[in-house]
Design a protein around this motif. Structure first.
Motif, mmCIF file in Angstrom:
data_model
loop_
_atom_site.group_PDB
_atom_site.id
_atom_site.type_symbol
_atom_site.label_atom_id
_atom_site.label_comp_id
_atom_site.label_asym_id
_atom_site.label_seq_id
_atom_site.Cartn_x
_atom_site.Cartn_y
_atom_site.Cartn_z
ATOM 1 N N GLU A 45 0.813 -1.215 0.000
ATOM 2 C CA GLU A 45 0.000 0.000 0.000
ATOM 3 C C GLU A 45 0.850 1.271 0.000
ATOM 4 N N ASN A 55 -5.235 -0.342 -5.473
ATOM 5 C CA ASN A 55 -5.664 0.349 -4.255
ATOM 6 C C ASN A 55 -7.021 -0.154 -3.786
ATOM 7 N N THR A 56 -7.937 -0.317 -4.735
ATOM 8 C CA THR A 56 -9.276 -0.816 -4.391
ATOM 9 C C THR A 56 -9.174 -2.217 -3.785
ATOM 10 N N HIS A 59 -7.795 -2.127 -0.388
ATOM 11 C CA HIS A 59 -8.789 -1.560 0.519
ATOM 12 C C HIS A 59 -9.785 -2.641 0.963
ATOM 13 N N TYR A 60 -10.302 -3.391 -0.010
ATOM 14 C CA TYR A 60 -11.269 -4.445 0.325
ATOM 15 C C TYR A 60 -10.618 -5.516 1.192
ATOM 16 N N GLU A 62 -8.100 -5.176 3.233
ATOM 17 C CA GLU A 62 -7.923 -4.606 4.569
ATOM 18 C C GLU A 62 -9.190 -4.783 5.406
ATOM 19 N N TRP A 63 -10.353 -4.471 4.788
ATOM 20 C CA TRP A 63 -11.613 -4.576 5.544
ATOM 21 C C TRP A 63 -11.973 -6.021 5.845
ATOM 22 N N THR A 100 -7.744 0.976 11.715
ATOM 23 C CA THR A 100 -8.602 0.954 10.534
ATOM 24 C C THR A 100 -10.021 1.391 10.879
ATOM 25 N N ALA A 104 -11.760 5.000 9.363
ATOM 26 C CA ALA A 104 -12.950 5.084 8.508
ATOM 27 C C ALA A 104 -13.807 6.280 8.871
ATOM 28 N N ARG A 115 -2.532 4.585 9.703
ATOM 29 C CA ARG A 115 -2.088 3.508 8.820
ATOM 30 C C ARG A 115 -0.819 2.851 9.344
#
Lengths: 248, 248, 248, 248
Positions: A45, A55-56, A59-60, A62-63, A100, A104, A115
């Motif tokens: 990242e 990046n997308t 991101h997903y 990470e969640w 995280t 948000a 981060r």
């Protein structure tokens, strides 16, 4: 939800978190892999010029990781009770998901520090590091000596800094601007890293470095000797312990 | 060729490959010298601007080596049977000749990777490395601890990377572009290699390096201690083994 | 000169060369100081832009040293007989004076190599290095293992060279021109010297370096462990020897 | 002041300087913190472009420290008598305050050397370094061997210098101008610091460096082994001592 079904769920969680059962071991490995992938993903990242789709995806992912860790955290509270929250591992588990979760909600500016804090997640791995009993026993045996030795090392680094400052300040005022600047040289030299960003150029400074390094080799040898000696002793202690347990 | 003469040939091969007889020892030394010369010849081959006659000489020498190794390989199959092909040494022996044999048939483009693979030949040498019994026993005693220790080292390297990335990214975005770039710095610094291609320049980064190195010296000391301790134990185990054999 | 006076002279020489008497010890220290001064004088002589008077002084000092060493050499022959000439120390003693004696006769061109050979004189010092009994016993115990270990080290260096050559040749053809050039990188990296004249720049090369260094730390640890273990064993052996002598 | 009140004051001082009582321990920590702050303050003082108010603050702090140290010094004389002045710690204590006291009287030019001498204050810290009994016993056991080993190291450095001078002088006359210049290279290389300011460029010089480093790793290993071995022996000796004391 009545008490009975709650107890059944808790028992189910216990099996999952227990590392002696097969399913528990599988869950452990799943979490370990997730921690490792999360460390790698965090490293990627930070790469500059990442394409949008990467990046997308990160991101997903990470969640996904945070969701799993949150579920694991809650399961551990369910099994261990509220006291788990204030235990060492409870803190680590919370700190592994908090950055995280908070990130948000808050604005973008403070996100970077949050981060970076995600690295705490790596400490979750230490839960799984076994075979360290001997290392712990060994370090316990020489804790005082190691602390004392750290002080001696810092003293030696300080005296080296003062010396090299005296020899090199006039010749290289930009590199040896102060004793604090010279301290950086001491650290880099006595640990034998030797980046080459600062080094003595005067004959006096070079001779001083020679003397400092002859002592430096000795300094580096002492903690090695202490640790080797302690590891052997720890071995003996553990063997004696095991023998006395078997006799019972 | 009848079965009798075949048996006589096999017996002859056995003598040659057996390292207890005089002729077997001579053959061993011949193969070792050939491996060594082949390693040197491969290194020289990569030198730029070699004169034509040197290339020709190296080419002929290469084919001489491969011919000898092929004969040796076939002799070993003749003695050891087909099961030799699938043994560890059988694989090494095959891989030592394959790149050159294939390289003669295929087009020039993929030759380079095949050439590099010839280095596998060096592993043939390990067959002759003796006096390693103690080393093997010692490493067997601490295998788990060394693996665990490798994990701890990688964890320390990762945490150092995140830390230095945080301190140095803004000051040197080209050298500490991401955590992965910072990992390279961690490796070079904690092993005390210190090339000098990347080093911290901010006061915070330098102080962080100081802390990391104080721990780094300790980290470098532990495997040394483990290995020293294991070597002494291995010595004792081997002596006990030998004594119990003599008693019989 | 009759036999009687010759014997008296020999006895006188013996006293001088015997390191148990007071005059013998004084003579030893005198020779040691002379060797040390001669080493320093040789080092100074190589300094560029020396003034004429310094060169003259060093020249006279050199001849003084050689004269003393020649007399010492003859005295030792007188005491030890002609067999001394072919002994280890006799060779060293001769080689310590030869370069200067020959240098006085031959033309100037080949003088430089003769000058450099004067460093052999430093080896005369080893005669006086005592307290090395334990070191000798220790090295005797692990000679085979150390030799075997040197071979393993060279094998590791070679395999590292081939690997880094494969990764870095295209990116840095000037630094990794051939496997031989890459070998220099291996030596500098695995000994953790890390001058910084050559280092990997490609991601693949950096990752390969990481792997090589993780093993490299282990490699550096093994001889340390062997030597530590041998020194302790040597201690025990020497103590047993002394006890068995006292019992007699 | 009559003798009685003097005795009462001395007793009071004794309590303060005795490190077994609570107040004595507090005073010890106070002095230690003061020494540490004084070391930091001295380092900051050398920073260039300090604002005026910082200089003034450091100046006042310096005089506060010296005042406390002077009072401590006098208290120690009062308790220990005049013989304390000529003891080891008495000297250190005096040298810790002298530079500042003299610096106040003399002209500005010679002040800088006096300032640097204030580093001696750091040695006051060694009074408080405990848990060093084992280290002292260990070093006592191998003092002769370490000194002898230092001589061997210097001999190896000298021979390396002569060798590299021979190989590199013609190619790099500016870096390897003389054997003395080459000695600097030897020190930086054999300690594995490797700044990168001087390194061999000729094939011969690089091969010579390879040979020297293979030996160098061995050289670095021996003192480590000696110290490890001595630390274990010291442990045993101390335990035997304690047991024989308990038996009484």
């Amino acid at each position: 939800m009545n008490r009975d079904s709650w107890n059944r769920i808790r028992k189910c969680f216990k099996t999952l978190l227990d590392d002696d059962t097969f399913i528990g071991k599988a869950f452990d490995i799943f979490i370990q892999v997730l921690i490792f992938l999360s460390m790698v993903s965090f490293s990627i990242e930070t790469l500059p010029h990442l394409p949008g789709w990467a990046n997308t995806a990160l991101h997903y992912f990470e969640w996904f990781v945070v969701t799993v860790f949150t579920i694991e955290y809650m399961m551990r509270i369910a099994v261990g009770g509220l006291s788990y929250i204030f235990s060492w591992w409870g803190m680590i588990d919370l700190l592994a998901i908090l950055p995280t979760l908070i990130g948000a909600e808050v604005d973008l500016r403070s996100v970077r520090i949050l981060r970076v804090l995600r690295f705490i997640r790596a400490l979750k791995l230490t839960r799984y590091i076994k075979a360290m009993h001997r290392l712990n026993v060994a370090f316990g045996l020489i804790r005082d000596e190691l602390v004392m030795y750290l002080l001696i090392t810092i003293l030696v680094l300080y005296l080296s800094s003062v010396g090299i400052y005296y020899f090199e300040h006039d010749a290289q005022p930009q590199h040896f601007a102060s004793v604090l600047h010279a301290f950086w040289w001491s650290v880099v030299t006595l640990t034998t890293v030797g980046y080459g960003d600062v080094y003595p150029v005067t004959p006096g400074g070079k001779f001083f470095t020679f003397i400092v390094l002859m002592l430096g080799l000795g300094i580096i040898s002492v903690p090695t000797g202490l640790i080797t000696s302690a590891l052997q002793e720890a071995k003996k202690l553990i063997e004696q312990e095991q023998e006395s347990q078997q006799e019972k």
